[in-house]
Scaffold this motif. Structure first.
Motif, short mmCIF file in Angstrom:
data_model
loop_
_atom_site.label_atom_id
_atom_site.label_comp_id
_atom_site.label_asym_id
_atom_site.label_seq_id
_atom_site.Cartn_x
_atom_site.Cartn_y
_atom_site.Cartn_z
N UNK A 54 -3.70 -0.07 1.37
CA UNK A 54 -3.18 0.24 2.57
C UNK A 54 -1.90 0.86 1.69
N UNK A 55 -1.25 1.59 2.71
CA UNK A 55 -0.38 2.86 2.65
C UNK A 55 0.66 2.12 1.98
N UNK A 56 1.58 3.39 1.55
CA UNK A 56 2.59 2.92 -0.03
C UNK A 56 2.57 1.09 -0.67
N UNK A 57 0.94 0.77 -0.83
CA UNK A 57 0.75 -0.39 -1.31
C UNK A 57 -0.15 -0.09 -2.57
N UNK A 58 -0.20 0.55 -2.74
CA UNK A 58 -1.50 1.70 -3.95
C UNK A 58 -0.67 0.87 -5.09
N UNK A 59 0.59 0.50 -5.88
CA UNK A 59 1.11 0.48 -6.79
C UNK A 59 1.11 -1.96 -7.24
N UNK A 60 1.18 -1.88 -5.77
CA UNK A 60 0.76 -3.07 -5.69
C UNK A 60 -0.87 -3.59 -5.40
N UNK A 61 -1.94 -3.25 -5.33
CA UNK A 61 -3.32 -3.02 -5.45
C UNK A 61 -3.70 -2.52 -6.71
N UNK B 126 2.08 15.10 -8.62
CA UNK B 126 1.32 14.02 -8.80
C UNK B 126 1.90 13.67 -7.31
N UNK B 127 0.18 13.30 -6.67
CA UNK B 127 0.13 12.92 -4.84
C UNK B 127 -0.96 11.75 -5.46
N UNK B 128 -0.65 10.54 -5.16
CA UNK B 128 -0.85 9.14 -5.26
C UNK B 128 -1.70 8.49 -3.38
N UNK B 129 -2.93 8.04 -3.77
CA UNK B 129 -2.98 8.56 -2.05
C UNK B 129 -4.50 8.06 -1.84
N UNK B 130 -4.04 6.96 -0.71
CA UNK B 130 -5.13 6.38 -0.27
C UNK B 130 -6.39 6.83 0.99
N UNK B 131 -7.77 6.67 0.70
CA UNK B 131 -8.69 6.84 1.72
C UNK B 131 -8.70 6.28 3.19
#
Length: 299
Positions: free
Chosen positions: A276-283, A203-208
């Motif tokens: 942001x980078x490595x903050x997807x769970x927070x956001x 599973x890849x979790x990333x952001x544009x």
């Protein structure tokens, strides 16, 4: 609820470079409660440091941490020398390139010190990672280095090239002839070519909007993995619902499992550009949790 959820997981959280145990511990909540009984999970947090990534991987402190992780895996039956021990499903949850390179360092550590190998990996989660090429990392690094300069676009572009050219020359005229390969290239090849990692669902979790590891870098790695999936018939498109007022984010699932079972399934979730980078769970905590649990439920 399937057997994996009933039994819980053995989870290794590979943190980002110079990350704190406090921040990484929050991801334990994505899994079954910590404990030794049925339905519980056990956790090991592996913290990456700048020394680990850019300098010697044989420093005493690093070796001590690798030994502790090796013991965690051995005690739970995840090494080939412990095949007679019962094992809960093993999950590797990695953050940024530091987490991915920490996994690569573990594989090397086991091979060089004990000659052991992992018995199997049931799932791999990549948060904001990886960068699959040293050259991509070098070019991206020039952007990070020049951003604080507050230059005009043209001046920043020139400054990036001024930084990149010496790096490129060193990589191609010094390191390559000496047989040295970039750490990110070695980590990429480890994921692509190690059988236990090939078989593991990912599973890849990333952001544009990630300014440290561009979405295009992560998608380059995803495409390399997709090319490995022989006999895939296509893509299954699903959608992740966000909170009212938020734009829905598409989750792309490669749902077709090859008949041979050689390669694990791939799933990706691309969060909005404001994550942001490595903050997807927070956001986006609800969406991150839902994507993770949906992925684990299919194991």
């Amino acid at each position: 609820m399937n057997q994996h959820h009933t039994r819980g997981y053995d989870v290794v959280l590979f943190g980002w470079v110079d990350g704190s145990r406090e921040h990484i511990s929050k991801y334990k909540s994505l899994y079954a409660p910590e404990g030794d009984g049925p339905g519980c999970s056990s956790f090991h947090i592996e913290l990456a440091t700048t020394t680990d990534v850019f300098y010697s991987a044989t420093a005493t402190a690093t070796a001590a941490r690798r030994a502790a992780l090796r013991q965690f895996l051995a005690d739970r039956g995840h090494l080939d020398t412990c095949a007679d021990l019962p094992a809960r499903p093993l999950v590797f949850h990695m953050f940024s390139n530091g987490g991915v390179t920490s996994l690569a360092a573990l594989v090397v550590y086991l091979k060089m010190t004990t000659g052991e190998e992992l018995r199997g990996v049931h799932a791999m989660l990549f948060d904001s990672a990886p960068t699959p090429s040293g050259h991509l990392a070098m070019w991206a690094g020039t952007e990070v280095a020049t951003m604080p300069m507050k230059l005009s676009p043209a001046a920043q572009y020139a400054a990036r090239w001024a930084l990149y050219v010496p790096l490129w020359l060193h990589a191609n005229l010094v390191a390559r002839p000496l047989g040295h390969r970039h750490l990110f290239n070695r980590s990429r090849d480890m994921i692509l070519n190690t059988p236990v990692f090939q078989r593991a669902p990912k599973l890849f979790l990333y952001s544009g909007g990630d300014t440290l590891i561009a979405a295009e870098h992560v998608e380059c790695m995803i495409e390399r993995l997709r090319e490995q999936v022989q006999g895939a018939k296509g893509k299954e498109m699903v959608f992740t619902a966000f909170a009212p007022g938020e734009t829905a984010v598409r989750a792309e699932a490669l749902a077709t499992q090859p008949p041979s079972g050689t390669f694990g399934r791939l799933e990706t979730v691309k969060f909005p550009a404001d994550s942001p980078h490595v903050l997807h769970f927070r956001r986006y905590p609800e969406q991150y949790r839902a994507a993770t649990q949906r992925f684990l439920a299919k194991l």
